[in-house]
Design a protein around this motif. Structure first.
Motif, PDB file in Angstrom:
ATOM      1  N   TYR A   1       0.615  -1.203   0.146  1.00 23.99           N
ATOM      2  CA  TYR A   1       0.132  -0.112   0.207  1.00 23.99           C
ATOM      3  C   TYR A   1       1.017   1.245  -0.274  1.00 23.99           C
ATOM      4  N   GLU A   2       0.261   2.403  -1.039  1.00 24.76           N
ATOM      5  CA  GLU A   2       1.389   3.752  -1.367  1.00 24.76           C
ATOM      6  C   GLU A   2       0.539   4.675  -0.350  1.00 24.76           C
TER       7      GLU A   2
ATOM      8  N   ARG B   1       5.528   5.404   2.535  1.00 31.57           N
ATOM      9  CA  ARG B   1       5.126   6.852   2.145  1.00 31.57           C
ATOM     10  C   ARG B   1       6.404   7.644   1.982  1.00 31.57           C
ATOM     11  N   THR B   2       6.467   7.578   0.397  1.00 36.99           N
ATOM     12  CA  THR B   2       8.473   8.041   0.244  1.00 36.99           C
ATOM     13  C   THR B   2       7.703   9.525  -0.984  1.00 36.99           C
ATOM     14  N   HIS B   3       6.658   9.438  -1.468  1.00 39.30           N
ATOM     15  CA  HIS B   3       6.047  10.874  -2.039  1.00 39.30           C
ATOM     16  C   HIS B   3       5.496  11.825  -1.125  1.00 39.30           C
TER      17      HIS B   3
ATOM     18  N   GLN C   1       8.478   2.271   4.528  1.00 39.77           N
ATOM     19  CA  GLN C   1       9.667   2.691   3.747  1.00 39.77           C
ATOM     20  C   GLN C   1       9.491   4.478   3.547  1.00 39.77           C
ATOM     21  N   LEU C   2      10.353   4.572   4.237  1.00 36.39           N
ATOM     22  CA  LEU C   2       9.855   6.865   3.981  1.00 36.39           C
ATOM     23  C   LEU C   2      11.317   7.251   3.313  1.00 36.39           C
TER      24      LEU C   2
ATOM     25  N   ASN D   1      13.861   2.265   5.474  1.00 35.29           N
ATOM     26  CA  ASN D   1      13.243   1.057   5.654  1.00 35.29           C
ATOM     27  C   ASN D   1      12.778   1.263   7.857  1.00 35.29           C
ATOM     28  N   VAL D   2      11.828   1.062   8.073  1.00 34.48           N
ATOM     29  CA  VAL D   2      11.389   1.306   9.036  1.00 34.48           C
ATOM     30  C   VAL D   2      10.806  -0.298   9.781  1.00 34.48           C
ATOM     31  N   PRO D   3      10.675  -0.870  10.804  1.00 34.37           N
ATOM     32  CA  PRO D   3      10.036  -2.165  10.827  1.00 34.37           C
ATOM     33  C   PRO D   3       8.761  -1.895  12.279  1.00 34.37           C
TER      34      PRO D   3
END
Length: 502
Positions: A329-330, A354-356, A386-387, A397-399
């Motif tokens: 999911y983005e 949440r890269t955008h 992912q940020l 990368n965040v667990p």
């Protein structure tokens, strides 16, 4: 080589409110799932849980805009594979045979608000072209039995499952395409509800042979239906399962659906304004990403997504090199979101991204965005979240164990996220051969370069770059997930992910 880690944490406590959620899903299955009914289910679930209240969250409340709802049509149409192409479809005894013919009739007669009930069977659209196109604010329900007396989407399966015969007829269309639903007034006009459809592109998508004896096939074992997905764009259909041809100025509900085996996104569309609710869906083995919903609101607050009680697994990267995409999911810009009570498992690049981020003159719009992520379960994703990285060019990368450390402006609400244990009921419900293949996934790269070859001597003498070859082989990549195995994931874990209608 792709490295995958299995996280083992304490077993989860079930939330009592989810029993109520399952009960309300059953009510929706036995009657027409009108927009008001869907909203009623959502509100009852929200009000019965002290830990999840997406309908009253800051992101949801800030996304509401003045509605100019179209006048409702009370017509109910019936579609069955046993029907006639010349029938009016206005009664259970006179069903139409083709969904698209009814959709065209609704469009011609401007019957926004109509309902289409679809009996079990496989529907391939007008003249079997492999897709249907919705151009009105309607409710379309699959999962009815042949005489329309009972509805159960898992028992009476309504499919849109194209095969290779449809290649060339549907390449620029989503399996369900939404069009003609935009306006630039930023007023939600109506609601489209898609409920109870099994949407599978696994028989149209191109794969290598299911022969594990040849490493080029990327087939881990004989228990697989196919070898790896072919990632050559020229030799692969490039269309989504649910897609919009432009933005949607209104509400969208997608419920009780299977979204499986797409070579190019599972759900991808754009929202100009309104509420998008996606719930009780299994979204599995889709290339690029499971769900991407873009915001087209120039002010950045009039669209909201409530993404809950979905099972999202095995989103695959863009190609076999596995260096980008592959998101479950983005979180996209210009749209608020609440993501809760989902299961994210074995996603090839990240469960969530949440890269955008908007910057420069649009930073003021970005600051309005509210994205909440709570009460979800995670298992063996390449990354849980992912940020962007503030300190370099790589993604961060965040667990899920560190979600609470993320800036509150990025994730205001992050409580209740958990890792699943090995041996969990959901983990056991996965196709075990597929899971083993993913857990042992290997990427092998080999290169060949001979500076003294005749070709390179010639190229060097003429001022050209010398050339070599590189071969990349993977033990598995985007292989088709078995249809019947995917259905087993409905109800695999009480309270989280897609539930059974019981």
């Amino acid at each position: 080589m792709k490295k995958l880690f299995t996280f083992v944490f304490a077993a989860m406590m079930l939330i009592p409110a989810e029993a109520q959620f399952t009960k309300e899903l059953k009510k929706a299955a036995n009657k027409a799932a009108t927009p008001s009914n869907v909203n009623s289910i959502k509100n009852k679930v929200s009000n019965s849980s002290s830990n999840s209240s997406s309908s009253s969250s800051s992101s949801s409340s800030s996304s509401k805009s003045k509605s100019s709802e179209v006048k409702k049509c009370d017509k109910i149409y019936y579609v069955s594979t046993n029907g006639s192409g010349r029938a009016d479809g206005l009664s259970a005894s006179t069903p139409q045979k083709e969904i698209q013919k009814v959709l065209n009739l609704i469009y011609d007669n401007k019957e926004d608000g109509a309902t289409i009930r679809v009996a079990e069977g496989n529907y391939l659209g007008y003249m079997d072209q492999g897709y249907i196109e919705i151009k009105n604010w309607i409710t379309i329900e699959g999962g009815w039995n042949s005489n329309f007396t009972e509805r159960d989407p898992l028992k009476y399966q309504t499919k849109i499952e194209p095969t290779k015969e449809q290649q060339g007829h549907n390449s620029n269309k989503g399996v369900i395409t939404l069009s003609n639903l935009d306006n630039t007034d930023y007023n939600p006009v109506g609601t489209v509800t898609i409920d109870g459809f099994m949407l599978n592109l696994g028989y149209e998508t191109n794969y290598k042979p299911n022969d594990p004896s040849d490493p080029k096939n990327g087939c881990p074992s004989k228990e697989f239906e196919t070898g790896r997905m072919i990632d050559d764009v020229a030799n692969q259909p490039q269309h989504q399962i649910i897609h919009s041809e432009s933005a949607i100025a209104g509400n969208v509900v997608i419920a009780n659906c299977l979204i499986a085996n797409s070579p190019y996104f599972g759900i991808q569309f754009a929202s100009r304004c309104g509420e998008v609710e996606i719930y009780n869906c299994v979204i599995i083995s889709n290339r690029m990403g499971g769900v991407r919903i873009e915001g087209w609101d120039k002010e950045g607050y009039r669209s909201h997504i409530n993404f809950h009680h979905n099972t999202v697994c095995f989103a695959w990267c863009r190609d076999k090199v596995m260096e980008d995409m592959g998101y479950g999911y983005e979180f996209m810009t210009k749209i608020n979101a609440d993501v809760h009570h989902n299961i994210f498992a074995c996603n090839n690049y990240a469960a969530l991204a949440r890269t955008h981020i908007l910057s420069g003159p649009d930073k003021v719009i970005e600051e309005k965005r509210v994205t909440n992520l709570y009460d979800n379960c995670f298992f063996m994703n390449a990354a849980d979240l992912q940020l962007p990285s503030a300190g370099g060019g790589k993604w961060l990368n965040v667990p899920c164990s560190k979600f609470e450390d993320v800036d509150e402006k990025v994730l205001p609400k992050v409580d209740g996220n958990k890792e699943l244990q090995q041996g969990d009921a959901f983990v056991n419900a996965l196709d075990q051969a597929y899971l083993k293949g993913y857990a042992t996934l290997k990427t092998v790269s080999s290169s060949s370069f001979d500076a003294n070859s005749a070709a390179n001597q010639y190229r060097q003498a003429n001022g050209l770059n010398m050339q070599g070859t590189e071969t990349i082989r993977v033990s598995m990549y985007g292989n088709r997930y078995k249809y019947n195995e995917a259905l087993k994931l409905f109800g695999a874990k009480s309270g989280y992910g897609a539930q059974k209608l019981k």
